[in-house]
Write a protein that holds these residues in place. Sequence first.
Motif, short mmCIF file in Angstrom:
data_model
loop_
_atom_site.label_atom_id
_atom_site.label_comp_id
_atom_site.label_asym_id
_atom_site.label_seq_id
_atom_site.Cartn_x
_atom_site.Cartn_y
_atom_site.Cartn_z
N TRP A 33 76.08 -13.22 93.62
CA TRP A 33 75.98 -14.58 94.50
C TRP A 33 75.51 -14.12 95.94
CZ3 TRP A 33 74.28 -19.12 94.16
CH2 TRP A 33 74.64 -19.90 95.29
N GLN A 34 76.29 -12.86 96.50
CA GLN A 34 76.14 -12.69 97.89
C GLN A 34 74.79 -11.99 97.90
OE1 GLN A 34 77.60 -13.52 100.13
NE2 GLN A 34 79.50 -14.42 99.23
N GLU A 35 74.19 -11.40 96.79
CA GLU A 35 72.73 -10.73 96.90
C GLU A 35 71.62 -11.70 97.44
OE1 GLU A 35 71.56 -8.80 93.63
OE2 GLU A 35 73.44 -7.51 93.47
N ARG A 36 71.88 -13.11 97.28
CA ARG A 36 70.99 -13.86 97.67
C ARG A 36 70.49 -13.92 99.10
NH1 ARG A 36 75.44 -16.44 98.66
NH2 ARG A 36 75.27 -18.16 100.30
N LEU A 37 71.47 -13.63 99.86
CA LEU A 37 71.44 -13.31 101.28
C LEU A 37 70.73 -12.21 101.92
CD1 LEU A 37 75.21 -14.18 102.36
CD2 LEU A 37 73.43 -15.68 102.45
N GLU A 38 70.41 -11.33 100.97
CA GLU A 38 69.70 -10.25 101.25
C GLU A 38 68.20 -10.53 101.31
OE1 GLU A 38 70.73 -6.85 98.81
OE2 GLU A 38 72.81 -7.21 99.72
N CYS A 39 67.82 -11.55 100.64
CA CYS A 39 66.49 -12.18 100.61
C CYS A 39 66.01 -12.37 102.15
CB CYS A 39 66.25 -13.17 99.60
SG CYS A 39 65.01 -14.47 100.16
N SER A 40 64.87 -11.66 102.45
CA SER A 40 64.18 -11.87 103.90
C SER A 40 64.40 -13.41 104.13
CB SER A 40 62.92 -11.21 103.66
OG SER A 40 62.07 -12.00 102.75
N LEU A 41 63.88 -14.19 103.04
CA LEU A 41 63.64 -15.58 103.51
C LEU A 41 65.19 -16.25 104.16
CD1 LEU A 41 62.05 -18.21 103.10
CD2 LEU A 41 63.32 -18.43 101.01
N LEU A 42 66.10 -15.89 103.36
CA LEU A 42 67.44 -16.60 103.93
C LEU A 42 68.09 -15.74 105.01
CD1 LEU A 42 69.18 -17.22 100.58
CD2 LEU A 42 68.14 -18.79 101.94
N LYS A 43 67.46 -14.40 105.38
CA LYS A 43 67.96 -14.03 106.41
C LYS A 43 67.37 -14.46 107.77
CE LYS A 43 69.01 -9.02 105.28
NZ LYS A 43 68.34 -7.96 105.11
N LYS A 44 66.13 -14.98 107.63
CA LYS A 44 65.66 -15.56 108.87
C LYS A 44 66.07 -16.99 109.19
CE LYS A 44 61.17 -14.82 107.33
NZ LYS A 44 59.88 -15.12 107.18
N VAL A 45 66.87 -17.44 108.44
CA VAL A 45 67.41 -19.07 108.56
C VAL A 45 68.40 -19.04 109.63
CG1 VAL A 45 68.22 -20.87 107.66
CG2 VAL A 45 66.67 -19.66 106.34
N GLU A 46 68.07 -19.68 110.82
CA GLU A 46 69.29 -20.26 111.54
C GLU A 46 69.60 -21.63 111.30
OE1 GLU A 46 68.17 -19.28 115.78
OE2 GLU A 46 66.33 -18.06 114.87
N PRO A 47 70.97 -21.59 110.87
CA PRO A 47 71.15 -22.91 110.42
C PRO A 47 71.21 -23.98 111.43
CG PRO A 47 72.82 -21.33 110.06
CD PRO A 47 71.82 -20.33 110.51
N GLU A 48 71.61 -23.82 112.67
CA GLU A 48 71.51 -24.89 113.69
C GLU A 48 70.20 -25.43 113.74
OE1 GLU A 48 73.67 -23.83 117.02
OE2 GLU A 48 73.42 -25.72 117.98
N VAL A 49 69.17 -24.51 114.02
CA VAL A 49 67.93 -24.93 113.95
C VAL A 49 67.37 -25.80 112.93
CG1 VAL A 49 65.51 -24.15 114.63
CG2 VAL A 49 67.25 -23.01 115.52
N LEU A 50 67.67 -25.16 111.52
CA LEU A 50 67.02 -25.94 110.44
C LEU A 50 67.78 -27.17 110.24
CD1 LEU A 50 65.26 -25.72 108.06
CD2 LEU A 50 67.21 -24.59 106.85
N TYR A 51 69.07 -27.34 110.59
CA TYR A 51 69.87 -28.69 110.55
C TYR A 51 69.17 -29.59 111.51
CZ TYR A 51 73.06 -32.07 111.16
OH TYR A 51 73.75 -33.39 111.35
#
Lengths: 438, 176
Positions: A33-51
Amino acid sequence: MFALKNSLATLAGRRLRWARSFLSESYRCDDVWQERLECSLLKKVEPEVLYHKLSTALEHGSKQISAVDLDVFANSLTDSTYLDELEELTHKFRLSAQTGTMLPSTHHAVVRLFLASNNVNDLIRILKDRLNYGIFPDYYLCNLLMDRFIKDNDIRNATVIVSNQMLQEELDNDITKAMGLYSCLKYITNPTEWEEEKIETKETNNDDDDEEDRRVRVDFLRNPYFDDHFDLADSDHLIGKTMLAISSKIDNTILGNSFKTLGLAYYNRWNDLSSHLEKVNGSIHLGTVELAVTAIDKRAPENAEKLKDALSKLQIENKNLTDETNNFVNEAVTKNEETEIHNQKSIYKKWESFRREELSRYLEHLNKLKRLQKVQQAKQDLKEKEQLLFFFDNEHKHDLVKEEKMKRMKKTVVKDKTLKDDLTYVPPEIRKPGFKRD
Amino acid sequence: MSVKLIGRTTNLYGKTLWEILGNLRTAGVGRLVTRNSYDRYEEPSFFKVLSVEPTAQIEDKPRKVIVHVEKIFRGKRYKEPVEIYSVSYKPDYRLIPKDEEQLWWDRLANCKPREKVVPGSIELPPLMRLVLERDNKDSNIKLPLKIRGGRDNIAQTDTTKTASYSPSFFKNQQSS
């Protein structure tokens, strides 16, 4: 001194009970489940901006967000900082027209995040309010949640999970069935308050009773209706129905009989219970009768004495119900755990690529929309330009159009005038047939 | 403060379609749903949900959903899927539990198809016949009756029978 000793003993006992867990550590599949964070897509996400982007889109823009965006937001979170934001977004997404497209990984991300940040009460509220949040755990999540709650000695919430599953009528997974039975049994042997906030709301109601009624206009009044399924609120009824539903789906006859008896008693199906007791062949486990009798005593139906008589006549297998259920769970776990872990890991792997595909598809769709808009705009511009350049060539045509327009405008104006000014209008007299005037 | 609702009354009882499908995982695709107002028919009438597309919730109004269903009405299976949208807000629906589903399919299989045979023609109206007789013309003509086309109209003509203007025919037509 004695008191201290006592409290120490209870503490030790509690710790012992805490350690009670059916599933192994590896069932949680945390590493995958943690491996998903290694994906380049999710690494780039900034939660505050996206929210910020998503919430403004929901409020001011198109009033809807794509399921992929929500999924990316939910999956990118790792701690409890954005729990409220996530809850708000899922709620608003549920109310939008896109709710049917929610990705399966979103459910997992939301549940796992709430669980990891120990926000159990909020999680239970979200899972119960299916219409407003739409978070549905699958079998794997159910097992995970129930195991966690049983481990934390939070039996009530474990029963909430399994009763939710009963409402879905999805009870085909062996581990879910066994753990559901276990938590139901634990709950009825040691019942706790089902809803915590109930008392508070009652008090507030009492305070304002003196004030006048507030009248609210609705299109149609709803007739009172109770569907005996989603409307069930009483903990005994929910648990009874759950036990009844699971008991018909297990192969173990003695356990099935015991839980069917308990289920009917707690679901308050007295007539069904008496006919079941007459027909039952085979024995029930030790301890079933006592639990059923407490249920009967609590509600005191008309045929209570008869039921108790029938209960006492049942053959009793000399094995404790709790122990047997315990064994049943362990059996189911040892049988299915490996395959389920394996399946879930492959599913998580699949979701990673699926998310990326879905996102690229969504971006392509957006691109297409943008290009179409551009073409439309260009067409419009060209048309206007053409009108401007060739105005004198097509003057005749334009005149015709103008004339039509003027005619239409005149017609409407005249119509309005006649309606307003016709004061001479006298409504015709309506006579009923056969009515004679003197 | 207690709230008193004011509005029009209906004879419907049950849940709206969204209240049922929204409570189910995968929006209840594959499940059976029926309307409580169909209980008046002895033949089974129900829907099998094929696809669900919710619409946005508007304030506090009952939410509508676009649902494509396989419709079974009065023991007759429709060939084409039916869309339920405009009536999805009515609190008239009921979910059929999974263990009863087989029962409903069995009921459908065992149900006799409805039959209604109507006469294929009707005699001349009395006054017209009198006029024709007075004029010494052929008054034995029969007027053919047409059956209205409709999805649920199961009436069939029996050409050998003739309807007549018997006293019962005028029962509802005469003005007192």
